[in-house]
Design a protein around this motif. Structure first.
Motif, PDB file in Angstrom:
ATOM      1  N   ARG A  45      14.416   6.444 -10.937  1.00 57.59           N
ATOM      2  CA  ARG A  45      13.631   5.378 -11.558  1.00 57.59           C
ATOM      3  C   ARG A  45      14.247   4.832 -12.836  1.00 57.59           C
ATOM      4  O   ARG A  45      14.315   3.605 -13.034  1.00 57.59           O
ATOM      5  CB  ARG A  45      12.216   5.886 -11.862  1.00 57.59           C
ATOM      6  CG  ARG A  45      11.256   4.802 -12.310  1.00 57.59           C
ATOM      7  CD  ARG A  45       9.995   5.373 -12.917  1.00 57.59           C
ATOM      8  NE  ARG A  45      10.240   5.938 -14.251  1.00 57.59           N
ATOM      9  CZ  ARG A  45       9.286   6.460 -15.023  1.00 57.59           C
ATOM     10  NH1 ARG A  45       8.040   6.523 -14.575  1.00 57.59           N
ATOM     11  NH2 ARG A  45       9.590   6.948 -16.210  1.00 57.59           N
ATOM     12  N   SER A  55       6.305  12.869   1.493  1.00 59.42           N
ATOM     13  CA  SER A  55       4.982  12.538   0.954  1.00 59.42           C
ATOM     14  C   SER A  55       4.993  12.539  -0.572  1.00 59.42           C
ATOM     15  O   SER A  55       4.074  12.009  -1.207  1.00 59.42           O
ATOM     16  CB  SER A  55       3.939  13.537   1.464  1.00 59.42           C
ATOM     17  OG  SER A  55       4.315  14.867   1.130  1.00 59.42           O
ATOM     18  N   GLU A  56       6.029  13.113  -1.181  1.00 57.77           N
ATOM     19  CA  GLU A  56       6.126  13.139  -2.635  1.00 57.77           C
ATOM     20  C   GLU A  56       6.673  11.832  -3.208  1.00 57.77           C
ATOM     21  O   GLU A  56       6.548  11.583  -4.410  1.00 57.77           O
ATOM     22  CB  GLU A  56       7.019  14.302  -3.078  1.00 57.77           C
ATOM     23  CG  GLU A  56       6.440  15.672  -2.752  1.00 57.77           C
ATOM     24  CD  GLU A  56       7.322  16.802  -3.239  1.00 57.77           C
ATOM     25  OE1 GLU A  56       8.501  16.519  -3.591  1.00 57.77           O
ATOM     26  OE2 GLU A  56       6.857  17.947  -3.277  1.00 57.77           O
ATOM     27  N   GLU A 113       6.750   8.363  -4.540  1.00 59.97           N
ATOM     28  CA  GLU A 113       5.666   7.550  -5.088  1.00 59.97           C
ATOM     29  C   GLU A 113       5.986   6.068  -4.941  1.00 59.97           C
ATOM     30  O   GLU A 113       7.143   5.647  -5.041  1.00 59.97           O
ATOM     31  CB  GLU A 113       5.411   7.920  -6.549  1.00 59.97           C
ATOM     32  CG  GLU A 113       4.856   9.337  -6.693  1.00 59.97           C
ATOM     33  CD  GLU A 113       4.422   9.663  -8.114  1.00 59.97           C
ATOM     34  OE1 GLU A 113       4.799   8.918  -9.038  1.00 59.97           O
ATOM     35  OE2 GLU A 113       3.708  10.673  -8.290  1.00 59.97           O
ATOM     36  N   SER A 136       4.698   1.777  -5.610  1.00 61.38           N
ATOM     37  CA  SER A 136       3.992   0.847  -6.488  1.00 61.38           C
ATOM     38  C   SER A 136       3.273  -0.180  -5.623  1.00 61.38           C
ATOM     39  O   SER A 136       3.447  -0.216  -4.402  1.00 61.38           O
ATOM     40  CB  SER A 136       4.972   0.146  -7.432  1.00 61.38           C
ATOM     41  OG  SER A 136       5.732  -0.829  -6.738  1.00 61.38           O
ATOM     42  N   GLU A 158       1.753   0.908  -2.444  1.00 63.14           N
ATOM     43  CA  GLU A 158       0.573   1.598  -2.958  1.00 63.14           C
ATOM     44  C   GLU A 158      -0.625   0.659  -2.874  1.00 63.14           C
ATOM     45  O   GLU A 158      -0.586  -0.461  -3.387  1.00 63.14           O
ATOM     46  CB  GLU A 158       0.802   2.007  -4.410  1.00 63.14           C
ATOM     47  CG  GLU A 158      -0.389   2.697  -5.061  1.00 63.14           C
ATOM     48  CD  GLU A 158      -0.154   2.946  -6.542  1.00 63.14           C
ATOM     49  OE1 GLU A 158      -0.251   4.101  -6.965  1.00 63.14           O
ATOM     50  OE2 GLU A 158       0.128   1.964  -7.267  1.00 63.14           O
ATOM     51  N   ASN A 191      -2.084   4.474   0.366  1.00 61.51           N
ATOM     52  CA  ASN A 191      -0.722   3.983   0.554  1.00 61.51           C
ATOM     53  C   ASN A 191      -0.469   3.623   2.011  1.00 61.51           C
ATOM     54  O   ASN A 191      -1.043   4.221   2.928  1.00 61.51           O
ATOM     55  CB  ASN A 191       0.283   5.029   0.094  1.00 61.51           C
ATOM     56  CG  ASN A 191       0.227   5.255  -1.406  1.00 61.51           C
ATOM     57  OD1 ASN A 191      -0.419   4.492  -2.129  1.00 61.51           O
ATOM     58  ND2 ASN A 191       0.888   6.290  -1.876  1.00 61.51           N
ATOM     59  N   THR A 199       4.601  10.304   6.755  1.00 63.45           N
ATOM     60  CA  THR A 199       5.422  11.051   5.810  1.00 63.45           C
ATOM     61  C   THR A 199       5.729  12.455   6.321  1.00 63.45           C
ATOM     62  O   THR A 199       4.990  13.024   7.120  1.00 63.45           O
ATOM     63  CB  THR A 199       4.730  11.154   4.443  1.00 63.45           C
ATOM     64  OG1 THR A 199       3.434  11.743   4.610  1.00 63.45           O
ATOM     65  CG2 THR A 199       4.591   9.790   3.803  1.00 63.45           C
ATOM     66  N   SER A 218       3.902   3.857 -12.046  1.00 64.16           N
ATOM     67  CA  SER A 218       3.445   4.300 -10.729  1.00 64.16           C
ATOM     68  C   SER A 218       4.479   5.168 -10.019  1.00 64.16           C
ATOM     69  O   SER A 218       4.166   5.778  -8.992  1.00 64.16           O
ATOM     70  CB  SER A 218       3.121   3.091  -9.844  1.00 64.16           C
ATOM     71  OG  SER A 218       2.049   2.346 -10.376  1.00 64.16           O
ATOM     72  N   LEU A 219       5.703   5.216 -10.538  1.00 60.50           N
ATOM     73  CA  LEU A 219       6.802   5.904  -9.873  1.00 60.50           C
ATOM     74  C   LEU A 219       7.184   7.171 -10.620  1.00 60.50           C
ATOM     75  O   LEU A 219       7.081   7.241 -11.846  1.00 60.50           O
ATOM     76  CB  LEU A 219       8.017   4.976  -9.777  1.00 60.50           C
ATOM     77  CG  LEU A 219       7.767   3.604  -9.142  1.00 60.50           C
ATOM     78  CD1 LEU A 219       9.016   2.744  -9.251  1.00 60.50           C
ATOM     79  CD2 LEU A 219       7.330   3.757  -7.688  1.00 60.50           C
ATOM     80  N   ARG A 220       7.666   8.161  -9.898  1.00 60.83           N
ATOM     81  CA  ARG A 220       8.100   9.414 -10.508  1.00 60.83           C
ATOM     82  C   ARG A 220       9.442   9.239 -11.215  1.00 60.83           C
ATOM     83  O   ARG A 220      10.274   8.422 -10.816  1.00 60.83           O
ATOM     84  CB  ARG A 220       8.271  10.503  -9.447  1.00 60.83           C
ATOM     85  CG  ARG A 220       7.033  10.870  -8.684  1.00 60.83           C
ATOM     86  CD  ARG A 220       7.243  12.171  -7.923  1.00 60.83           C
ATOM     87  NE  ARG A 220       8.398  12.137  -7.019  1.00 60.83           N
ATOM     88  CZ  ARG A 220       8.915  13.220  -6.441  1.00 60.83           C
ATOM     89  NH1 ARG A 220       8.400  14.405  -6.686  1.00 60.83           N
ATOM     90  NH2 ARG A 220       9.945  13.114  -5.622  1.00 60.83           N
ATOM     91  N   GLU A 267      14.264  10.549  -6.081  1.00 62.44           N
ATOM     92  CA  GLU A 267      13.619  10.304  -4.799  1.00 62.44           C
ATOM     93  C   GLU A 267      14.688  10.220  -3.716  1.00 62.44           C
ATOM     94  O   GLU A 267      15.846   9.882  -3.987  1.00 62.44           O
ATOM     95  CB  GLU A 267      12.829   8.990  -4.825  1.00 62.44           C
ATOM     96  CG  GLU A 267      11.735   8.924  -5.876  1.00 62.44           C
ATOM     97  CD  GLU A 267      10.474   9.698  -5.499  1.00 62.44           C
ATOM     98  OE1 GLU A 267      10.563  10.594  -4.634  1.00 62.44           O
ATOM     99  OE2 GLU A 267       9.410   9.408  -6.064  1.00 62.44           O
TER     100      GLU A 267
END
Length: 333
Positions: A124, A169-170, A172, A174, A208, A214, A245, A311-313, A317
């Motif tokens: 990110r 599934s982890e 994330e 937006s 999202e 989602n 996912t 909204s993002l980790r 990813e």
């Protein structure tokens, strides 16, 4: 435009016929599928004829395949991709001097389900968009101008694309976009007369949604109108994010590139060979060409908005792909 969407739940088959017209981004014909059935609905394999509801016989002309050869074995991920799509076909941050160069962004891995595969990585706060700081970041592969011409879809031509896909599934999302696949036009000169090539024609994206949860969305865009105003996307289908996912999926697309074109898109879950989505669109405009040299090409990876960074980790990813197949062919009655 005629639209067919097929949903399989347990051993029942439901066929819904509806229109995908309208300019609203929240089309009334959008379908949310949440299929958790474990019944076997076929082997999920695509033959040379595809499996669209009204598909004509597809006769292959040339097939290209891209497969991982495993981590620390044989060629690197980049070498494997370049030998199929050509040098310049990778848009990864570490290949741009002003981007995130410290980490290779496409790496190879292995599991017991699909064997060797590719992981596309995203960070990110570190990745840019081809070396440019902006509100989005990109790690994609594509067919492009210098690829083999039989990888590029010109007016009247038909292609089949298939690949395996897995997302955690982890990961994330937006409310903007996270594209995992695009069919995108490339024009020598843009003109609003035919929608231009700025907006992708078809995308498979994660989004999202605060109200419904989602979603994995299949979107279609006509691009701009003749005045240069961007038209709204049409949702061809929506899948509950939790239903796809942590699962390997087989995705199949058949596209005839014409103003009166044809699109088939199917998603099959490998765990139980259950087809969880099938779309067929007839009379759909899949062409943005202004002359005979303009084409449509596929893109895979992760291309996402970071304008809603909260909204993002911050964690790394990854999105996984395996067994890319691109086939140019012709249709026969």
């Amino acid at each position: 435009m005629i639209r067919f969407v097929k949903q399989l739940v347990l051993s029942c088959f439901v066929l819904m016929l509806c229109s995908c017209g309208g300019n609203s981004t929240e089309s009334n014909s959008a379908i949310i599928l949440d299929d958790s059935s474990s019944g076997n609905q076929g082997n999920g394999q695509q033959g040379s004829g595809g499996s669209g509801l009204n598909a004509q016989k597809f006769i292959p002309i040339q097939t290209f395949t891209l497969d991982s050869d495993g981590p620390n074995l044989g060629k690197t991920a980049y070498q494997l991709i370049w030998q199929v799509f050509g040098v310049g076909s990778i848009e990864s941050p570490d290949l741009y001097s002003k981007d995130h160069t410290e980490v290779e962004h496409i790496v190879e891995a292995t599991d017991d389900v699909v064997g060797h595969y590719f992981n596309f990585l995203a960070h990110r706060d570190l990745d840019y968009n081809k070396g440019v700081v902006s509100d989005r970041q990109r790690n994609e592969i594509k067919a492009y101008d210098n690829s083999n011409p039989n990888l590029l879809g010109y007016e009247g031509e038909t292609f089949q694309y298939s690949w395996k896909f897995k997302v955690s599934s982890e990961l994330e999302l937006s409310s903007k976009f996270s594209h995992f696949f695009q069919l995108k036009a490339k024009n020598a000169v843009n003109s609003f007369a035919n929608g231009d090539d700025d907006q992708p024609i078809v995308t498979i994206s994660g989004v999202e949604k605060s109200a419904s949860g989602n979603e994995l969305q299949v979107r279609y865009s006509k691009g701009t109108d003749t005045l240069g105003v961007m038209t709204s996307d049409v949702y061809l289908a929506k899948l509950n994010w939790g239903s796809i996912t942590d699962e390997w999926l087989q995705i199949f697309v058949q596209a005839t590139y014409a103003e009166n074109g044809h699109l088939v898109l199917e998603i099959t879950r490998l765990r139980d060979n259950n087809k969880i989505l099938s779309i067929e669109e007839s009379g759909i405009d899949l062409l943005r060409a202004n002359d005979s040299n303009d084409f449509v090409r596929p893109k895979w990876g992760i291309y996402r908005s970071i304008s809603e960074a909260e909204s993002l980790r911050t964690d790394e990813e990854k999105v996984s792909f395996a067994n890319f197949v691109v086939t140019k062919g012709v249709l026969q009655e």
